[in-house]
Design an enzyme around this catalytic site. Structure first.
Site, PDB file in Angstrom:
ATOM      1  NE  ARG A  22      -2.044   1.090   3.754  1.00 10.22           N
ATOM      2  CZ  ARG A  22      -1.598   2.168   4.407  1.00 10.22           C
ATOM      3  NH1 ARG A  22      -1.799   3.376   3.905  1.00 10.22           N
ATOM      4  NH2 ARG A  22      -0.962   2.040   5.556  1.00 10.22           N
ATOM      5  CB  CYS A 160      -6.489  -0.043  12.440  1.00  8.91           C
ATOM      6  SG  CYS A 160      -5.898   0.427  10.802  1.00  8.91           S
ATOM      7  NE  ARG A 180      -7.517  -3.680   9.462  1.00 11.11           N
ATOM      8  CZ  ARG A 180      -6.686  -3.089   8.602  1.00 11.11           C
ATOM      9  NH1 ARG A 180      -5.533  -3.661   8.316  1.00 11.11           N
ATOM     10  NH2 ARG A 180      -7.002  -1.935   8.036  1.00 11.11           N
ATOM     11  CB  SER A 181      -2.650  -3.143  10.943  1.00  7.91           C
ATOM     12  OG  SER A 181      -1.548  -2.472  10.386  1.00  7.91           O
ATOM     13  CB  CYS A 182      -0.509  -0.962  15.680  1.00  5.83           C
ATOM     14  SG  CYS A 182      -0.160   0.477  16.704  1.00  5.83           S
ATOM     15  CG  ASP A 183       2.892   4.073  12.006  1.00  8.74           C
ATOM     16  OD1 ASP A 183       3.860   4.036  12.788  1.00  8.74           O
ATOM     17  OD2 ASP A 183       2.809   4.887  11.073  1.00  8.74           O
ATOM     18  CG  HIS A 221       3.598  -1.911  10.943  1.00  9.70           C
ATOM     19  ND1 HIS A 221       2.367  -2.521  11.040  1.00  9.70           N
ATOM     20  CD2 HIS A 221       3.352  -0.652  10.503  1.00  9.70           C
ATOM     21  CE1 HIS A 221       1.421  -1.670  10.672  1.00  9.70           C
ATOM     22  NE2 HIS A 221       1.995  -0.528  10.351  1.00  9.70           N
ATOM     23  CB  ILE A 222       8.804   0.702  13.327  1.00  7.77           C
ATOM     24  CG1 ILE A 222       9.475   2.068  13.183  1.00  7.77           C
ATOM     25  CG2 ILE A 222       9.824  -0.410  13.256  1.00  7.77           C
ATOM     26  CD1 ILE A 222      10.427   2.384  14.335  1.00  7.77           C
TER      27      ILE A 222
END
EC number: 2.1.1.45
Length: 283
Positions: A22, A160, A180-183, A221-222
């Site tokens: 993405r 998210c 589900r997803s994290c910056d 994630h980073i």
């Protein structure tokens, strides 16, 4: 605060590089991160190793509680996070379900307050949970879910942080939230403020003591362009003691949250912090 820094260090030490289609960027990624917030002790999880902001996060939560589906409504209460998703996402701009400027579609709070039933009508998940908890009922299904794959095409963004599961033990209310997803450098501060505040508010309006909030993240994630700032700046700073969140005690019902409550009804005290860090944001 320590658990946040531990997760950041874990990403650096154990993370696997994953290409994100993405954004076109690589991320250091770990699967499964568990965070715990002690709402009972009012240890507000606002990041102290950089200057962080809480008002927009709480304003967004209020918008979800109210079932807002329009970025203008979010702006009116102090939250600008939906402007781009509603108006600058080409796929959504081309979507026949989009109703016009600022329309977000059937996302987040819309699902929480008006989940469509296959036989017609809708379900107000939040109202059911508040009614049950106010009566001291926990049917082991006090679940608020924003994740409706059958209507993803009718909204500008998949959720998210998608599910909040409340548990009542005696007179103490607990919360388990799933994401589900994290910056982690940018998004997690926002998300953990919302998890903490949601439990505090729900306990207050249903007449229970707040307990513990459990925050479960699947993909943490980073991004590669955030890594240097995390390693060389934020992780080298000593954290301060967690601040406290003060909520207007006159907030007593879901109807209050739906009508007159504003960001001015929330105050953070004892917040010590380091200087701000401008992490790159990946659209």
């Amino acid at each position: 605060m320590k658990q946040y820094l531990d997760l950041c260090q874990r990403l650096i030490d154990e993370g696997t590089w994953v290409e994100n289609s993405r954004t076109g960027k690589r991320c250091l990624t770990v699967i499964n991160a568990d965070l715990v917030y002690h709402v009972d002790k009012n240890e507000f999880p606002l990041i102290t190793t950089r200057k962080s902001f809480y008002k927009a996060a709480i304003a967004e939560l209020l918008g979800y509680i109210r079932g807002y589906d329009n970025a203008a409504d979010f702006r009116a209460i102090g939250c600008n996070t939906w402007n781009a998703n509603a108006n600058d996402n080409q796929a959504w701009l081309d979507n026949p379900h989009r109703k016009g400027i600022d329309d977000m579609g059937r996302v987040y709070g819309v699902q929480g307050r008006a989940w469509s039933k296959p036989d017609g009508g809708c379900i107000d998940q939040l109202r059911k949970i508040v009614d049950d908890l106010s009566k001291g009922i926990d049917d082991r299904g006090e679940i608020l879910s924003f994740y409706n794959p059958g209507e993803f095409h009718m909204g500008c963004l998949r959720p998210c942080m998608h599910t909040h599961n409340f548990s009542l033990v005696g007179d103490t209310l607990h919360l388990t939230s799933f994401q589900r997803s994290c910056d982690v450098p940018l998004g997690l501060n926002f998300n953990q403020v919302q998890v903490f505040t949601l439990l505090a508010l729900m306990a207050q309006i249903t007449g229970h003591k707040p307990g513990t909030a459990f925050h479960k993240i699947v993909n943490a994630h980073i991004y590669e362009d955030q890594l240097e700032l995390m390693q060389e700046v934020q992780l080298k700073r000593e954290p301060f003691t967690s601040p406290k969140l003060v909520i207007n005690p006159n907030i007593k019902s879901l109807e209050d949250l739906e009508t007159w409550v504003s960001i001015d009804d929330f105050e953070v005290t004892g917040y010590e912090h380091h200087e701000a860090i401008s992490y790159p944001f990946s659209v």
